[in-house]
Design a protein around this motif. Structure first.
Motif, PDB file in Angstrom:
ATOM      1  N   PRO A  70       0.821  -1.223   0.000  1.00 13.52           N
ATOM      2  CA  PRO A  70       0.000   0.000   0.000  1.00 13.52           C
ATOM      3  C   PRO A  70       0.856   1.276   0.000  1.00 13.52           C
ATOM      4  O   PRO A  70       0.324   2.378  -0.026  1.00 13.52           O
ATOM      5  CB  PRO A  70      -0.799  -0.114   1.314  1.00 13.52           C
ATOM      6  N   TRP A 109       7.231  -7.561   6.584  1.00 13.11           N
ATOM      7  CA  TRP A 109       5.770  -7.453   6.640  1.00 13.11           C
ATOM      8  C   TRP A 109       5.192  -8.320   7.764  1.00 13.11           C
ATOM      9  O   TRP A 109       4.390  -7.850   8.564  1.00 13.11           O
ATOM     10  CB  TRP A 109       5.198  -7.873   5.289  1.00 13.11           C
ATOM     11  N   ASN A 159       3.676  -3.335   8.016  1.00 10.93           N
ATOM     12  CA  ASN A 159       2.656  -3.651   7.020  1.00 10.93           C
ATOM     13  C   ASN A 159       1.577  -2.583   6.911  1.00 10.93           C
ATOM     14  O   ASN A 159       0.481  -2.845   6.411  1.00 10.93           O
ATOM     15  CB  ASN A 159       2.023  -5.005   7.322  1.00 10.93           C
ATOM     16  N   THR A 160       1.875  -1.396   7.435  1.00 12.30           N
ATOM     17  CA  THR A 160       0.921  -0.287   7.297  1.00 12.30           C
ATOM     18  C   THR A 160       1.690   0.960   6.858  1.00 12.30           C
ATOM     19  O   THR A 160       2.929   1.019   6.951  1.00 12.30           O
ATOM     20  CB  THR A 160       0.224   0.016   8.642  1.00 12.30           C
ATOM     21  N   THR A 161       0.925   1.936   6.404  1.00 13.41           N
ATOM     22  CA  THR A 161       1.562   3.179   5.950  1.00 13.41           C
ATOM     23  C   THR A 161       2.344   3.837   7.074  1.00 13.41           C
ATOM     24  O   THR A 161       3.384   4.453   6.851  1.00 13.41           O
ATOM     25  CB  THR A 161       0.488   4.141   5.405  1.00 13.41           C
ATOM     26  N   GLU A 162       1.843   3.687   8.328  1.00 16.83           N
ATOM     27  CA  GLU A 162       2.525   4.305   9.466  1.00 16.83           C
ATOM     28  C   GLU A 162       3.912   3.688   9.703  1.00 16.83           C
ATOM     29  O   GLU A 162       4.800   4.329  10.257  1.00 16.83           O
ATOM     30  CB  GLU A 162       1.686   4.155  10.748  1.00 16.83           C
ATOM     31  N   HIS A 163       4.070   2.418   9.312  1.00 18.48           N
ATOM     32  CA  HIS A 163       5.339   1.720   9.541  1.00 18.48           C
ATOM     33  C   HIS A 163       6.169   1.565   8.247  1.00 18.48           C
ATOM     34  O   HIS A 163       7.074   0.727   8.183  1.00 18.48           O
ATOM     35  CB  HIS A 163       5.067   0.324  10.146  1.00 18.48           C
ATOM     36  N   GLN A 164       5.852   2.378   7.232  1.00 13.43           N
ATOM     37  CA  GLN A 164       6.550   2.200   5.960  1.00 13.43           C
ATOM     38  C   GLN A 164       8.049   2.572   6.069  1.00 13.43           C
ATOM     39  O   GLN A 164       8.882   2.000   5.350  1.00 13.43           O
ATOM     40  CB  GLN A 164       5.903   3.041   4.864  1.00 13.43           C
TER      41      GLN A 164
END
Length: 920
Positions: free
Chosen positions: A743, A810, A816-821
């Protein structure tokens, strides 16, 4: 003469004759109009015409010279006015022009466009990183080439061409008397004869010419004897042109058609002459042509074409993949601006911007390494051709043999020792002034010649008929008493016998009968079979009715006998031939010598003669027949210069990379036709000029070292291309997979750019890397198809472990989220950089890296530094600026496992790939 007055008067002379614009030191445009090809520019034409038509004493006075030349101080003063005798294209580029040349390659231009797009989209960080890559690439190439050019210039000075110049003896007034009467001879009494670097010549210098010399400037002839000049480079005339002291043809206003002018860039085929320098450097007709073509690039060499094909392969790949990345991210993420910037970064990552620098520095290192082995590289690209060479054509004399010819025998026509033959041979060699060769040296240095030296002093030289390669003989005319002249001729047996009607047999002169001819042939064949080089000597008495003789006088001679020379083989020849054979280089002998002598020498050095052709056989063959014959023939004997060139061209057309080694004027056409021309520092000027590589030691062992160095150079260039192509392909493949499922972007554009910059820096030590012996065993060439296939096979391997890293980050580390990209991107940044630097060591060798084949310490050290920077950057204070973050320590054992598995799978793939396709 006061030197300041001389300088001032020369300036006035330049101005008075409209030559101001010819001399760069006075500024202004060199030519006022644009001439058509082969047309002399108007101002220069007027000056040359005036020099050609002037009376010789008047011309000497105009040029402030004398019959025995200038003094050294006078020449130095004139040189301050006119500058060195160099044409524009031979001079180094100014630094700004060189810097531009280093910048303008396809990759830098592409990166500049990408930087401009980044700036237009306000991505300043990307602009800075891309700009840094361009600046680094350009400056590194500029510095490396500057150092290389400086070293090459110093090396080339060691083999600079020279001219034979007469210098006036300040302690003598004889030159002034020579001026008054103008009785110019080849050796004006009171003159010093010196060898001077061509670039030091000035107008007014008196030069002497003989066969094999290059014309060092535009000259007006003072004396000429059977002087034939090859003007093909200037006028396109295929046949040599005879020159005279006075113009003998129709009246003309074209200096190129004048018989008494010689032009820089042409060369002496035969004969001898003295001449006065009229114009030098850019003021010559050759300089005029050079100025008009300096802006035109040379025709690309095979090496350059190979690099260009590989470059465009990578650029086409980038142009296909970048749009795919752009559209895939645009559709899946919805942010088209971010997608565009990311695709832009991918394009930068796919661009091997360090290729020009790697190529240049690798070639330069090869040139320096060869210079330590007494091999001077005139043109850097020739190094790769050296390594790619699979056929070496070479002369016999001095290569297989010691190049120290000894006068072994002097016999009558049936092989019995005869001192009279030696006396005639000595007189011929003593008085000849044309083409210098080792045979004359051997005659003059013969131990028994004290009596002959006294004999020579009793004779007066009348005239000389110089050597040429059509007649293959030369004559001198001498007089002991004024009641008769003696013409003494020596040369190849067949050519001498063809002009003889009688022979000296048992002390009497007898007609040359068929039976005697047969015995003569058997005698010379027997001497040849012993490995002796046989030269026939003939003579005849003439009435003293004239002082000038020509080729027509070489008739109805009496055959006196033979002088036989021994040129023993070198001890190093056999091991050198074995080494060249081991490294995939086939040696062929192309010689003008007798086939029996050549065969004997080949047997002595262990060179297997699979077939032999004579020049007469080559003459009768069509190109198609000769193309077949050259493949199965080892020795070509009794060849003319044209035959040598034709054989080299047929081998080249058959797909071989052909080297030709020669040192004589008869070798110049073949040197130009070969992929790599090789000569020696003792060669005639025209041979050194035609060659790409100069050997300071005429030895096949030196050649073998050059071949190996060429292959090392090519191997290291190929490493960079393979590494870059495969890792870039793998990265893009990984990006495509990640873009389809994540994402967020798998890596920010800035990350890709920084990663690519660090990777490029890690590659700068590749030119200094070690090369496996297996790679040196056979010739190597550029093969874009092989590189494309290699990229497709090895690129996706890294993608497998990139995807494994994606899964690890991941599922195991929860990125696995935008916050943790940022965690995800930092993890892949480190894994991607480490896998790229690891692939350097995996792909540089077919063997197991670090154990069976270890990289150079320079490459290992640079790899470790870049890996350390990559690991520490996310943990450093700069991490926030680069939008990275530190990774948990538990990530690194997983990372080691992934990199280890990557190395094992790559090694397995190498084994399978090498068995199926080979390992270039």
């Amino acid at each position: 003469m006061n030197l300041n007055l001389l300088k001032d008067s020369f300036v006035r002379f330049v101005h008075a004759h409209g030559m101001d614009r010819h001399f760069r030191r006075f500024g202004g445009d060199m030519f006022s109009s644009t001439p058509t090809p082969n047309e002399v520019p108007p101002t220069l034409a007027q000056h040359l015409l005036k020099a050609a038509r002037s009376e010789l004493p008047a011309l000497l006075e105009q040029l402030h010279s004398r019959a025995d030349g200038l003094t050294d101080p006078e020449a130095d003063a004139i040189r301050l006015v006119v500058g060195p005798n160099e044409v524009e294209h031979e001079k180094p580029l100014p630094w700004w022009a060189h810097l531009w040349q280093c910048y303008k390659n396809p990759f830098n231009l592409l990166l500049t466009v990408l930087a401009a797009v980044s700036f237009a989209t306000e991505d300043i960080k990307a602009t800075v990183v891309i700009g840094t890559m361009v600046v680094l690439s350009t400056l590194m190439r500029f510095v490396q080439e500057s150092r290389s050019n400086s070293a090459a210039d110093k090396l080339k000075e060691m083999v600079s061409n020279t001219a034979t110049v007469l210098r006036h003896d300040l302690a003598s007034d004889i030159a002034d008397e020579a001026l008054r009467y103008f009785d110019v001879t080849l050796h004006p009494k009171g003159a010093r004869r010196i060898e001077l670097a061509i670039k030091k010549l000035v107008p007014g210098d008196i030069v002497q010419l003989s066969a094999g010399d290059m014309i060092p400037a535009d000259l007006r002839l003072l004396t000429a004897k059977d002087l034939f000049i090859s003007q093909a480079a200037m006028t396109g005339e295929s046949l040599p042109v005879e020159k005279f002291v006075q113009h003998r043809g129709a009246a003309t206003n074209n200096p190129l058609e004048l018989d008494n002018l010689c032009f820089m860039g042409t060369n002496v085929i035969s004969g001898s002459a003295t001449a006065i320098v009229v114009t030098t450097g850019n003021q010559t007709y050759f300089g005029a042509l050079a100025e008009r073509v300096t802006a035109t690039d040379r025709t690309p060499t095979a090496f350059q074409l190979g690099v260009n094909k590989v470059s465009w392969l990578l650029i086409r790949f980038m142009m296909v993949m970048s749009p795919v990345v752009f559209f895939l991210n645009g559709f899946t993420k919805g942010d088209w601006v971010e997608a565009f910037l990311f695709a832009l970064s991918v394009a930068v990552g796919l661009t091997p911007e360090m290729l020009p620098m790697i190529v240049t520095s690798t070639l330069a290192k090869g040139a320096v390494a060869l210079s330590r082995k007494k091999v001077i590289v005139k043109r850097l690209d020739a190094i790769q051709n050296f390594g790619a060479m699979d056929v070496l054509c070479t002369d016999k004399t001095g290569t297989l043999t010691q190049d120290r010819i000894f006068l072994e025998r002097h016999t009558d026509i049936l092989g019995k020792p005869d001192d009279l033959v030696l006396e005639y041979a000595y007189l011929n060699s003593h008085y000849q002034t044309g083409l210098k060769n080792l045979l004359d040296v051997a005659v003059l240095e013969h131990a028994e010649l004290q009596r002959e030296m006294a004999l020579a002093s009793a004779y007066r030289k009348v005239d000389e008929i110089p050597f040429d390669f059509q007649r293959r003989r030369m004559s001198v005319v001498v007089s002991e008493r004024e009641d008769h002249h003696e013409l003494i001729c020596k040369g190849a047996v067949e050519e001498i016998v063809s002009i003889c009607t009688h022979a000296r047999h048992n002390g009497t002169v007898v007609p040359l009968s068929a039976e005697l001819l047969k015995e003569i042939q058997e005698t010379t064949a027997s001497l040849n079979a012993e490995g002796l080089r046989v030269v026939a000597v003939a003579a005849k008495d003439l009435p003293p009715t004239k002082e000038i003789y020509s080729v027509a006088d070489e008739s109805e001679l009496v055959l006196i006998g033979y002088i036989a020379f021994l040129d023993p083989p070198k001890e190093s020849t056999k091991p050198a031939l074995d080494a060249l054979k081991k490294h995939g280089v086939t040696v062929k002998i192309l010689t003008g010598d007798n086939q029996l002598v050549t065969a004997k020498i080949c047997r002595q050095v262990g060179l297997t003669v699979d077939g032999m052709l004579l020049g007469s056989d080559v003459e009768d063959m069509s190109d198609a027949d000769l193309a077949i014959a050259v493949e199965k023939t080892t020795v070509f004997a009794k060849l003319s210069p044209d035959h040598k060139e034709r054989i080299v061209r047929r081998l080249h057309d058959n797909g071989h990379v052909v080297g030709f080694m020669g040192d004589g004027i008869n070798d110049a056409p073949a040197l130009r036709a070969a992929d790599i021309g090789i000569s020696v520092d003792t060669a005639v000027d025209i041979a050194k000029e035609a060659a790409d590589i100069i050997l300071l030691e005429k030895s096949l062992m030196v050649l073998e070292e050059g071949v190996l160095e060429g292959r090392k150079t090519f191997a290291n260039m190929l490493k960079y291309i393979k590494m870059t192509a495969s890792s870039n392909f793998g990265n893009v493949f990984s990006v495509l997979v990640a873009s389809a499922f994540l994402p967020f972007l798998p890596m920010l554009p800035l990350h890709l750019l920084v990663q690519n910059l660090l990777y490029d820096i890690s590659q700068i030590t590749i030119p200094f890397d070690n090369v496996d012996k297996e790679f040196l065993e056979k010739p190597q060439r550029w093969d874009p198809k092989e590189i494309g296939r290699f990229m497709i096979f090895f690129g996706p391997i890294s993608s497998i472990f990139d995807i494994a890293t994606f899964a690890l980050l991941w599922y195991i580390f929860g990125a696995n989220t935008t916050e943790h990209q940022t965690l995800f991107q930092s993890g892949w940044f480190i894994e991607g950089l480490l896998s790229q630097t690891l692939i350097v060591h995996m792909i540089r060798t077919r063997k197991i890296p670090f154990f069976q084949s270890r990289a150079s310490w320079a490459l290992i050290g640079m790899t470790l530094i870049i890996m350390a920077i990559g690991i520490l950057l996310p943990m450093s204070p700069l991490a926030h600026y680069f939008k990275l973050q530190g990774l948990p320590l538990s990530y690194f054992p997983w990372l080691l496992l992934i990199l280890g598995a990557y190395a094992v799978l790559t090694q397995m793939m190498k084994g399978w790939y090498a068995k199926r396709y080979g390992w270039q």
